[in-house]
Design a protein around this motif. Sequence first.
Motif, short mmCIF file in Angstrom:
data_model
loop_
_atom_site.label_atom_id
_atom_site.label_comp_id
_atom_site.label_asym_id
_atom_site.label_seq_id
_atom_site.Cartn_x
_atom_site.Cartn_y
_atom_site.Cartn_z
N UNK A 1 11.11 0.13 1.61
CA UNK A 1 9.73 0.87 1.37
C UNK A 1 9.82 2.36 1.96
N UNK A 2 10.34 2.52 3.23
CA UNK A 2 10.30 3.72 3.80
C UNK A 2 11.16 4.69 2.99
N UNK A 3 12.28 4.35 2.16
CA UNK A 3 13.09 5.28 1.50
C UNK A 3 12.42 5.83 0.39
N UNK A 4 11.11 5.28 -0.20
CA UNK A 4 10.53 5.76 -1.21
C UNK A 4 9.78 7.06 -0.96
N UNK A 5 9.80 7.38 0.62
CA UNK A 5 9.20 8.63 0.83
C UNK A 5 10.36 9.84 0.93
N UNK A 6 9.66 10.98 0.87
CA UNK A 6 10.73 12.20 1.04
C UNK A 6 10.76 12.53 2.45
N UNK A 7 9.65 12.48 3.20
CA UNK A 7 9.73 12.65 4.87
C UNK A 7 8.80 11.64 5.42
N UNK A 8 8.75 11.70 6.64
CA UNK A 8 7.69 11.25 7.56
C UNK A 8 7.32 12.17 8.75
N UNK A 9 6.12 12.45 8.84
CA UNK A 9 5.87 13.27 10.32
C UNK A 9 5.11 12.41 11.04
N UNK A 10 5.00 12.80 12.35
CA UNK A 10 4.03 12.27 13.37
C UNK A 10 3.84 13.40 14.49
N UNK A 11 2.89 13.05 15.36
CA UNK A 11 2.57 13.76 16.37
C UNK A 11 2.28 13.05 17.55
N UNK B 1 0.72 -1.20 -0.23
CA UNK B 1 -0.02 0.04 -0.08
C UNK B 1 0.78 1.38 0.18
N UNK B 2 2.14 1.14 0.69
CA UNK B 2 2.99 2.41 0.55
C UNK B 2 3.44 2.49 -0.98
N UNK B 3 3.80 1.38 -1.58
CA UNK B 3 4.16 1.57 -2.95
C UNK B 3 3.07 2.18 -3.84
N UNK C 1 4.74 2.07 14.05
CA UNK C 1 4.47 2.39 12.51
C UNK C 1 5.50 1.72 11.79
N UNK C 2 6.81 1.99 11.97
CA UNK C 2 7.80 1.71 11.10
C UNK C 2 8.05 -0.06 11.11
N UNK C 3 7.34 -0.72 11.92
CA UNK C 3 7.34 -2.18 11.80
C UNK C 3 6.60 -2.77 10.68
N UNK C 4 5.80 -1.69 10.16
CA UNK C 4 4.88 -2.19 9.35
C UNK C 4 5.37 -2.22 7.79
N UNK C 5 6.64 -1.54 7.69
CA UNK C 5 7.23 -1.65 6.32
C UNK C 5 8.75 -1.99 6.61
N UNK C 6 9.29 -2.35 5.50
CA UNK C 6 10.66 -2.62 5.26
C UNK C 6 11.45 -1.31 5.07
N UNK C 7 12.67 -1.40 5.36
CA UNK C 7 13.63 -0.02 5.42
C UNK C 7 13.51 0.39 3.90
#
Length: 250
Positions: free
Chosen positions: A91-101, A59-61, A83-89
């Motif tokens: 896959x996360x590099x496909x993103x330009x940034x991650x935000x959280x609160x 779903x991230x891709x 949250x990060x346990x749901x994705x491979x490292x």
Amino acid sequence: MTLDAVSSDSGDFPLADLHAHVGAELPLACVVQVARENGVKLGVVEHGGRGQKISDDKTLHQYVESLDAYPVYKGLQAEGLDWDTCFSAAAITQLDYVLSDALTFPDRDGSLVRLWRPEVHIEDAESFMDGYVDFTVQVMGSTPIDIIANFTFLPACIADQYDVLWTRDRMEKVVRAAVEHGLAIEINDRYRIPSPLCVTLACDAGARFCFGSNQHGDGIGRLDYPVRIAQECGLEEKDMFVPERKSRNG
């Protein structure tokens, strides 16, 4: 539905709204066009993590691929401390940034309180603040994020006590954590936070900042409060976080 125009007089640095949620009610192409006309670069985010719309590599891709045709930054709004346990490292590099609160807050009985909801009731504001500050620090240090969003948010029932509850000591504690972990602090237009004092303290501590409308549809790209606070606090281009663009577009 129409998209309101935004003031783009940002001073010495370019405008970017890195907290834009785009839904079916307003096509992304329309949002991008209006933002571009007003000199605003968009960063689109979707909720990601366990039980969220984006919940695994597939779903991230698909999400990242859906943004490929548009000149936008590709972001994720991370939900949960795992949250990060749901994705491979990779896959996360496909993103330009991650935000959280820290707005999904664990109550003493283990239940999750969604602090942005209007029905939230706080029995003891001072006790809540102690736990909330600690949880905010925990969010910033638990997972690989780039931006801490909705910084110094308060639930509606105690929002009018901001200047009392967000003491200098509490502000300095969350600011130190943001700087320690290299996170950008979001100046949020929707909630008009953080305060000028908090931004000044963070700037003096060496923090970086970004702007976010935190809007869905109407209001995306509106950055009146962030621009005003940035000017009031003397922020410069060097103080701003810019995502490391990984896509070919834009």
